[in-house]
Scaffold this motif. Sequence first.
Motif, PDB file in Angstrom:
ATOM      1  N   SER A  78       3.367  12.064  -7.969  1.00  0.00           N
ATOM      2  CA  SER A  78       4.037  11.347  -7.039  1.00  0.00           C
ATOM      3  C   SER A  78       4.850  10.394  -8.197  1.00  0.00           C
ATOM      4  O   SER A  78       4.299   9.525  -9.265  1.00  0.00           O
ATOM      5  N   ASN A 106       8.398   7.548  -8.617  1.00  0.00           N
ATOM      6  CA  ASN A 106       9.744   6.785  -8.071  1.00  0.00           C
ATOM      7  C   ASN A 106      10.526   7.026  -9.236  1.00  0.00           C
ATOM      8  O   ASN A 106      10.329   6.217 -10.281  1.00  0.00           O
ATOM      9  N   HIS A 143       8.922   6.465   1.214  1.00  0.00           N
ATOM     10  CA  HIS A 143       9.121   5.097   0.450  1.00  0.00           C
ATOM     11  C   HIS A 143       9.420   4.091   1.547  1.00  0.00           C
ATOM     12  O   HIS A 143      10.329   4.006   2.318  1.00  0.00           O
ATOM     13  N   ASP A 196       5.641   5.740  -2.461  1.00  0.00           N
ATOM     14  CA  ASP A 196       5.934   4.039  -2.856  1.00  0.00           C
ATOM     15  C   ASP A 196       5.694   3.473  -1.655  1.00  0.00           C
ATOM     16  O   ASP A 196       6.377   3.395  -0.551  1.00  0.00           O
ATOM     17  N   ASP A 229       2.405   2.618  -6.085  1.00  0.00           N
ATOM     18  CA  ASP A 229       2.447   3.816  -5.800  1.00  0.00           C
ATOM     19  C   ASP A 229       1.141   4.452  -5.532  1.00  0.00           C
ATOM     20  O   ASP A 229      -0.161   4.076  -6.147  1.00  0.00           O
ATOM     21  N   HIS A 277       8.934   2.582 -12.454  1.00  0.00           N
ATOM     22  CA  HIS A 277       7.775   3.210 -12.297  1.00  0.00           C
ATOM     23  C   HIS A 277       7.083   4.250 -13.154  1.00  0.00           C
ATOM     24  O   HIS A 277       7.776   4.946 -13.860  1.00  0.00           O
TER      25      HIS A 277
END
Length: 594
Positions: free
Chosen positions: A222, A224, A361, A402, A519, A573
Amino acid sequence: MIRGRYMRRHHGRHTNGNNVRPGVSPNHPMFSRYLNTVGFPPAQTVYYHWRHCYQPGHVWWTQPSHLQHRWSSFSTVRHPSSRPPRPPDPYNWSSWRQTEILPHTQPRRGLQLSAGLMDRSNSEPPKKRKRSSDWRQAGEKSQCSPERSPPKGSRNPKGSPEWLQNVTCTPVPPGKFPSSPNQSPSTPELKRHWEDLSHLCNAAPSVNGGRQKWPFDFSVMSYNILSQDLLCDNTYLYRHSHPPILDWRHRYPNIIKELEQHSADIMCLQEVQEDHYKQQIKPSLESLGYHCEYKRRTGLKPDGCAVVFKRERFSLVSCHPIEYFQRGIPLLDRDNVGLIVLLRPIDPHCSLTNICVANTHLLYNPRRGDIKLAQLAMLLAEISRVAQLPDSNVCPVLLCGDFNSVPWSPLYHFIRDSRLEYDGLPIGKVSGQEENPRGQRILSVPIWPRCLGISQQCLYESQTTDSDLRDLERAEPDGFTKASIEHCLKLTSAYSHYLKESSQPEITTCHSRTAITVDYIFYSAALGDVMAQAECSVPPEKGLQLLGRLSLVGEDELQKVNGLPNQHNSSDHLPLLTRFRLHPRAEQKHLFIC
């Protein structure tokens, strides 16, 4: 309030050569009272300091914004060939701070993070600025000013410098990463290590009918990746970063290199800008053997969420984009989105259940926890529908993204504990982003209106069975009057949120304002999993076992590399990377009811 009335009274008047409005003296009582209330020295002292150095008729010289923080007061040190900067505008707060004349407004040097979640308990949250509809249409290239961002979310219409252009180039072939146009000073690389948890899992194959059935292991990321458009709109968050590393021509090769290096089987990406996705990111990932699905945000924001997976490991069963904007429901008026895919593992040697992967998100605004919970409820309802099996159970679920919420916040507990009692809970405390939220409005009961079609159990009302309705009516005549919500997914976080060595908080995002965790990778933990809670686990063939994860870092480690983004890490991130095990389906049926 005095400052606001005073500004309106003199709005539109011209200034004289001293940048002082005609007829207004720095000794004006209203102006002096205002400066004293906000902690300024007397206005007369400040202006005498400027008039001592100011000579009318000079041609002013101003520095680029990324060098302004290095400029010391010219009254102390002044180069013979340079000109003094313009005196501060007494009607502009940012002008006073940028002069650096006041001892308590010294400029930041390098990365300085807040001790808590915000700079001060009474400060404004680091807002992500909204795009005005009349400024530019969706899909156009970003423009941003080389100067410091104006306050209150206003936009500066000047052209962007070359190093911060939102450039769209040709896709980078696998294994070939061109150097950035301007190399920044050397920065040490962030050290992250792999935490192996496989020794805590049962690695022996199952035997059925004389045949061995090995489990199916796969990795999940995962990440961002920071939309270039949002970076340009919020440059004040990245003042600590060397300018060339913010250039998309530097960031994009770094991001693709990072994705190829980790080579996750499934990747959930956030803040993926649509033009970059179509012209660069998708072609590059497809050349690496990935299948890509994408959902852009509604409205004018050009970024969205993407879920990509290796074609040799999974096949796509179905794809389900989610738009949280709901016309006619004031609570759901934001443009955030989610994306759910149902994947079938490819393994010729055994029968495996499908895996439901969700990526989202959520809204950023720290003071709108009610919107975050409503968005999350929509996502959980769709996951429950997509992941449902013929026997009314659910297949293994991966929930990534996120969430703009910190660990142990009410929203986090709702995901992990499957229930939230919110009676008397202030909206500003739902996400935990602010230590001392200024808004104290209480969550309403119910949080979202019944017309949304989602029950307090985060299920579509058409999914609720007659027995469920009878149970709810016995417990509460009207379930929508009870200050609690719940869901039937048994989810666990893949990360512990504390560093094993120092017990300091793990960090997933860092910029000039703050360093926190927002996150997550949540998953359906199988019985006996190292991270599973006793009450939140499922049978082995209906859940996942965590085999390992890429370690996160603390604030100290990020300080050493000048925060994020930096020369080697091109987003604000850090990517989360985990490895899971899925066991083959048993011949006999297991009953598991949420």
